[in-house]
Design an enzyme around this catalytic site. Structure first.
Site, PDB file in Angstrom:
ATOM      1  N   ASP A  69       0.810  -1.233   0.000  1.00  6.26           N
ATOM      2  CA  ASP A  69       0.000   0.000   0.000  1.00  6.26           C
ATOM      3  C   ASP A  69       0.839   1.277   0.000  1.00  6.26           C
ATOM      4  OD1 ASP A  69      -3.020  -0.757   0.529  1.00  6.26           O
ATOM      5  OD2 ASP A  69      -1.826  -2.097   1.772  1.00  6.26           O
ATOM      6  N   GLU A  74      -0.599   9.465   1.560  1.00  4.35           N
ATOM      7  CA  GLU A  74      -1.425  10.334   2.407  1.00  4.35           C
ATOM      8  C   GLU A  74      -1.561   9.793   3.834  1.00  4.35           C
ATOM      9  OE1 GLU A  74      -5.700  12.252   1.907  1.00  4.35           O
ATOM     10  OE2 GLU A  74      -5.812  10.077   1.909  1.00  4.35           O
ATOM     11  N   ASP A  75      -1.613   8.456   3.948  1.00  2.40           N
ATOM     12  CA  ASP A  75      -1.892   7.864   5.262  1.00  2.40           C
ATOM     13  C   ASP A  75      -0.724   7.952   6.230  1.00  2.40           C
ATOM     14  OD1 ASP A  75      -4.544   7.060   4.733  1.00  2.40           O
ATOM     15  OD2 ASP A  75      -3.753   5.453   3.463  1.00  2.40           O
ATOM     16  N   ARG A  94       1.026  -2.010   7.254  1.00  5.72           N
ATOM     17  CA  ARG A  94       1.503  -0.802   6.563  1.00  5.72           C
ATOM     18  C   ARG A  94       2.588  -0.070   7.355  1.00  5.72           C
ATOM     19  NH1 ARG A  94      -2.904   2.826   3.779  1.00  5.72           N
ATOM     20  NH2 ARG A  94      -0.908   3.618   3.031  1.00  5.72           N
ATOM     21  N   ARG A 139      -9.271   2.326  11.412  1.00  4.38           N
ATOM     22  CA  ARG A 139      -7.836   2.600  11.252  1.00  4.38           C
ATOM     23  C   ARG A 139      -7.320   3.685  12.208  1.00  4.38           C
ATOM     24  NH1 ARG A 139      -5.922   0.923   6.159  1.00  4.38           N
ATOM     25  NH2 ARG A 139      -6.980  -1.015   5.649  1.00  4.38           N
ATOM     26  N   HIS A 169     -11.934   5.202   5.438  1.00  9.31           N
ATOM     27  CA  HIS A 169     -11.484   6.448   6.074  1.00  9.31           C
ATOM     28  C   HIS A 169     -12.577   7.506   5.969  1.00  9.31           C
ATOM     29  CE1 HIS A 169      -7.219   5.044   4.803  1.00  9.31           C
ATOM     30  NE2 HIS A 169      -7.273   4.951   6.124  1.00  9.31           N
ATOM     31  N   CYS A 258      -5.501   9.904  -1.623  1.00  2.00           N
ATOM     32  CA  CYS A 258      -4.609   8.894  -1.032  1.00  2.00           C
ATOM     33  C   CYS A 258      -3.209   8.917  -1.640  1.00  2.00           C
ATOM     34  CB  CYS A 258      -5.177   7.494  -1.248  1.00  2.00           C
ATOM     35  SG  CYS A 258      -6.876   7.333  -0.733  1.00  2.00           S
TER      36      CYS A 258
HETATM   37  N1  GLY Z   1      -5.622  -0.301   0.394  1.00  3.85           N
HETATM   38  C1  GLY Z   1      -5.763   0.861   1.158  1.00  3.85           C
HETATM   39  C2  GLY Z   1      -5.722   0.541   2.594  1.00  3.85           C
HETATM   40  O1  GLY Z   1      -6.362  -0.366   3.007  1.00  3.85           O
HETATM   41  O2  GLY Z   1      -5.050   1.152   3.383  1.00  3.85           O
END
Ligand code: GLY
Length: 264
Positions: A69, A74-75, A94, A139, A169, A258
């Protein structure tokens, strides 16, 4: 040593090349479909060109194939002017993606690191001026929001938690368009009435819910291709529209926001 934005970094975007493992990316609320990696790369290239077309300078981080990912930069961080909050992501597979992003941001900004049990993903942070609406989702947890608040509040930001259910999100279901307007899927409307009063809302029909993730930059709104009525509604606000094909990112549970971090 701390680093402060000098102004030169304004207009800088960070994106990341797609990992060869991207077809095995995390998925939460949707079924896995085969991803065409080559097509995804073409779509990312068009996205980069769109950012450049708006006058942004785009720094492209190399892929890290250990992290499927990792293109969803962005995350990994929340940018608060001269401070970057490097997140601890709720998707444990991640964690590790952040390192290259943190190293890059540290050239320009102070970097503050979130640690577990706090967890937060940037896709849950909808920044509108000095307001941060933060999805409390599968998340992003309460501790993550409190951590962000502790960093953001002294910098003049107002943080509001918004419960998110059945969506990855907050920005999967609502994003900022411009002026006083947001665009939102029907599923988040009750929360908007409760936690985000005062905004005009472009309300999306169920079949257009994927168009809730748009990226508004410099008077232009990047929108996913395939939703002409939505594009028209945004254009009626006097904003320019740029449609981008995102089929291979939609399969990965992602949208326009994202794929980048923007210093603006
Ligand atoms: N595939 C995006 C996520 O789950 O973070």
């Amino acid at each position: 040593m701390t680093h402060k934005l000098t102004g030169k970094e304004k207009g800088q975007a960070i994106v990341r090349e797609i990992s060869d493992t991207y077809p095995e990316c995390s998925l939460q609320y949707q079924k896995r479909e085969p991803i065409n990696l080559e097509l995804a790369k073409i779509q990312l290239r068009a996205y980069i060109e769109a950012l450049e077309g708006l006058g942004l300078r785009v720094l492209i981080l190399p892929a890290d194939h250990r992290f499927p990912d990792a293109c969803f930069v962005e995350d990994t961080a929340v940018l608060l002017e001269d401070t970057a909050v490097i997140t601890w992501m709720g998707a444990q597979t991640r964690n590790g993606e952040q390192e290259a992003v943190a190293e890059c941001l540290a050239q320009w900004m102070d970097v503050v690191r979130m640690m577990p049990p706090a967890q937060l993903e940037g896709g849950d942070v909808l920044k509108i001026g000095k307001y941060l609406f933060v999805g409390e989702s599968s998340r992003t947890n309460r501790e993550g929001i409190e951590f962000l608040n502790a960093v953001a509040c002294p910098r003049g930001y107002h943080v509001t938690a918004v419960p998110v259910r059945r969506a990855l999100h907050l920005k999967t279901v609502v994003t900022y368009v411009g002026g006083e307007t947001v665009i939102a899927a029907a599923s988040i409307l009750p929360q908007l009435k409760q936690y985000m009063r005062g905004f005009s809302v472009i309300e999306l029909l169920e079949e257009c819910a994927c168009a809730a993730n748009v990226l508004s930059l410099r008077g232009t709104v990047l929108v996913p291709k395939g939703y002409p009525q939505v594009s028209q509604q945004i254009a009626e606000l006097g904003l320019a529209i740029k449609e981008l094909e995102l089929s291979e990112f939609k399969k990965g549970g992602a949208g326009l926001t994202c794929l980048s971090l923007i210093l603006d």
